[in-house]
Structures are given as C-alpha cells and as structure tokens.
Design a protein around this motif. Structure first.
Motif, PDB file in Angstrom:
ATOM      1  N   ASN B  31       0.808  -1.300  -0.119  1.00  0.00           N
ATOM      2  CA  ASN B  31       0.075   0.143   0.020  1.00  0.00           C
ATOM      3  C   ASN B  31       0.903   1.362   0.041  1.00  0.00           C
ATOM      4  O   ASN B  31       0.264   2.403   0.012  1.00  0.00           O
ATOM      5  N   TYR B  32       2.075   1.309  -0.045  1.00  0.00           N
ATOM      6  CA  TYR B  32       3.044   2.301  -0.250  1.00  0.00           C
ATOM      7  C   TYR B  32       4.279   2.278  -1.299  1.00  0.00           C
ATOM      8  O   TYR B  32       4.620   1.064  -1.298  1.00  0.00           O
ATOM      9  N   ASP B  49       6.187   9.776  -3.915  1.00  0.00           N
ATOM     10  CA  ASP B  49       5.505   8.579  -3.275  1.00  0.00           C
ATOM     11  C   ASP B  49       4.254   8.457  -3.541  1.00  0.00           C
ATOM     12  O   ASP B  49       3.424   9.542  -3.783  1.00  0.00           O
ATOM     13  N   ARG B  51       0.314   6.425  -2.394  1.00  0.00           N
ATOM     14  CA  ARG B  51      -0.326   5.450  -1.259  1.00  0.00           C
ATOM     15  C   ARG B  51      -1.358   4.669  -1.863  1.00  0.00           C
ATOM     16  O   ARG B  51      -2.036   5.402  -2.832  1.00  0.00           O
ATOM     17  N   SER B  93       5.918  -1.667  -0.199  1.00  0.00           N
ATOM     18  CA  SER B  93       5.852  -2.046   1.098  1.00  0.00           C
ATOM     19  C   SER B  93       4.368  -2.028   1.669  1.00  0.00           C
ATOM     20  O   SER B  93       3.400  -1.626   1.027  1.00  0.00           O
ATOM     21  N   ILE B  94       4.156  -2.886   2.689  1.00  0.00           N
ATOM     22  CA  ILE B  94       3.078  -2.900   3.490  1.00  0.00           C
ATOM     23  C   ILE B  94       3.047  -2.407   4.638  1.00  0.00           C
ATOM     24  O   ILE B  94       4.130  -2.671   5.606  1.00  0.00           O
ATOM     25  N   SER B  95       1.950  -1.763   5.237  1.00  0.00           N
ATOM     26  CA  SER B  95       2.085  -1.116   6.416  1.00  0.00           C
ATOM     27  C   SER B  95       1.942  -1.996   7.686  1.00  0.00           C
ATOM     28  O   SER B  95       2.460  -1.581   8.892  1.00  0.00           O
ATOM     29  N   GLY B  96       1.399  -3.030   7.301  1.00  0.00           N
ATOM     30  CA  GLY B  96       1.458  -4.232   8.490  1.00  0.00           C
ATOM     31  C   GLY B  96       2.570  -5.165   8.223  1.00  0.00           C
ATOM     32  O   GLY B  96       3.124  -5.101   7.309  1.00  0.00           O
ATOM     33  N   PRO B 101      10.623  -3.474   2.942  1.00  0.00           N
ATOM     34  CA  PRO B 101      10.277  -2.768   1.808  1.00  0.00           C
ATOM     35  C   PRO B 101      11.213  -3.603   0.423  1.00  0.00           C
ATOM     36  O   PRO B 101      12.326  -3.814   0.611  1.00  0.00           O
TER      37      PRO B 101
END
Lengths: 112, 113
Positions: B31-32, B49, B51, B93-96, B101
């Motif tokens: 999500n990033y 960047d 999101r 990358s994933i926030s959780g 990354p």
C-alpha cells in the motif's frame, strides 16, 4: 541538517578480519535498516530495527550482525567477512513502515 | 513475499523528451509505493511517493500513477533535463507485518543534451 551518517565511506579488508560499519541518524526515527546494493540486483535489505533492542532479519542476513542499543545508532557487524560480501552498503532510517527512507551516502566494502 | 519488477533497466532520451519507468508488484496488500533517485556516489533519495488510496500524484515535472487492479505503478518525468540522469528505483511495502520494503532492480536514465 537531517541526515544519516555512515562511516567509513570506503573499506578494504581481508577475509576473516572482523569489521564494523557505523550508522547514526539525527531525526529521532524509530526504524533503521541496512541494505546492500549489487549490480543488477538493486537494493536488498540485510537487517532492520523497529526500535531500541528490537532487530529482525531482512532478505539477506547471512554473515551479518546488527545491534540497536541507542535509538540513533545502528552499526553493521561482519564477524568474519568473505569476498562475497564485497558490495556497496547503505544505512537508512524512517518514521515507520510506510514512510520514506532516508539513506546515508554508502560504504563501499572490498573483501580480498 | 513481495516481488517488484522494474522496466526498462536502461532508458536513453533526448533533453526535453518525456521518460516513463514502470514497475509491477505481486502482493495486493502492498500500500505504499515510493520512487528514489540515486546519483553517482550518493545514497538513494526520495523523489515522489504514492499510497494505495490515491491513483495519481504530481510534483512539478514528476508524476506517479498507480493501478491497483493491475498491480503496477509508473514514474513519469516530463521535459527531461541532463540533471535528471541517474538511477531510479521503485519500491513497494506493506504497512502491516514485517518491515521489508521490496525494491525494483533500478533504471539507469540517461538524458542527452
């Protein structure tokens, strides 16, 4: 000035001789990480740390150690360097998982 | 784990032309999506960047587009200048979960005066 400082910039050593590459950030970031950059392979994460005393393996951790005793410092330790660890190394820090990485200017390591 | 493919590996353009670099990712949970520029002898530096809740973002001559359905995102540079010459990296990358990354392998952009 906000920055990530790593030292040394260049390092030539011999197989088996322990070395440490230092990394320091002045942005009070919780997240810090180490990457190696090899031609054609891009950037690969070695280790990361989410806070003091919290570290975890990245994609290529074999042959490396790290420690996070203080928030600002995150040294990379090669206990017994080998020629396949010859590479360009970058330290980075960030506010969190989905925030931009701030990179140092790199350490070019040659192991003969 | 996540896999990020980046194309092309080398891109040569004339000054004033546009340049487009494309990346695809495999994990729909990503999500990033940052883009970094690396000049010779320096570390990568964030240039833009995006999101996952946004489809497009623009900053002067630089723009990024994201297609979540197709799982790809692109960097667009208009009116290229010689100082745009550098290596560009995309990442996902994933926030959780774990903090790893994943980077593309880089695109070497050469802008000819």
């Amino acid at each position: 000035e906000a920055q990530v400082t790593q030292n040394p910039r260049y390092l030539i050593t011999v197989t088996g001789k322990k070395l440490t590459v230092t990394c320091s950030q002045n942005m009070n970031h919780e997240y810090m990480s180490w990457y190696r950059q090899d031609p054609g392979l891009g950037l690969r994460q070695i280790y990361y740390s989410m806070n003091v005393e919290v570290t975890d393996k990245g994609d290529v951790p074999e042959g490396y150690k790290v420690s996070r005793k203080e928030k600002r410092n995150f040294p990379l330790i090669l206990e017994s360097p080998s020629p396949n660890q010859t590479s360009l190394y970058f330290c980075a820090s960030s506010l969190g998982k989905s925030y931009p990485l701030h990179f140092g200017n790199g350490t070019r390591l040659t192991v003969t | 784990g996540e896999n990020v493919e980046q194309h092309p590996s080398t891109l040569s353009v004339q000054e004033g032309d546009s340049a487009v670099i494309k990346c695809t990712y495999s994990d729909s949970a990503s999500n990033y999506f940052p883009w970094y520029k690396q000049e010779l002898g320096k570390g990568p530096q964030l240039i833009i960047d995006i999101r996952s809740n946004v489809g497009e973002k623009k900053d002067q001559r630089i723009a990024v587009t994201l297609n979540k359905t197709a799982k790809h995102f692109s960097l667009h540079i208009t009116e290229t200048q010689p100082e745009d010459s550098a290596v560009y990296f995309c990442a996902a990358s994933i926030s959780g979960g774990s903090y790893i990354p994943t980077f593309g392998r880089g695109t070497s952009l050469i802008v000819h005066p």
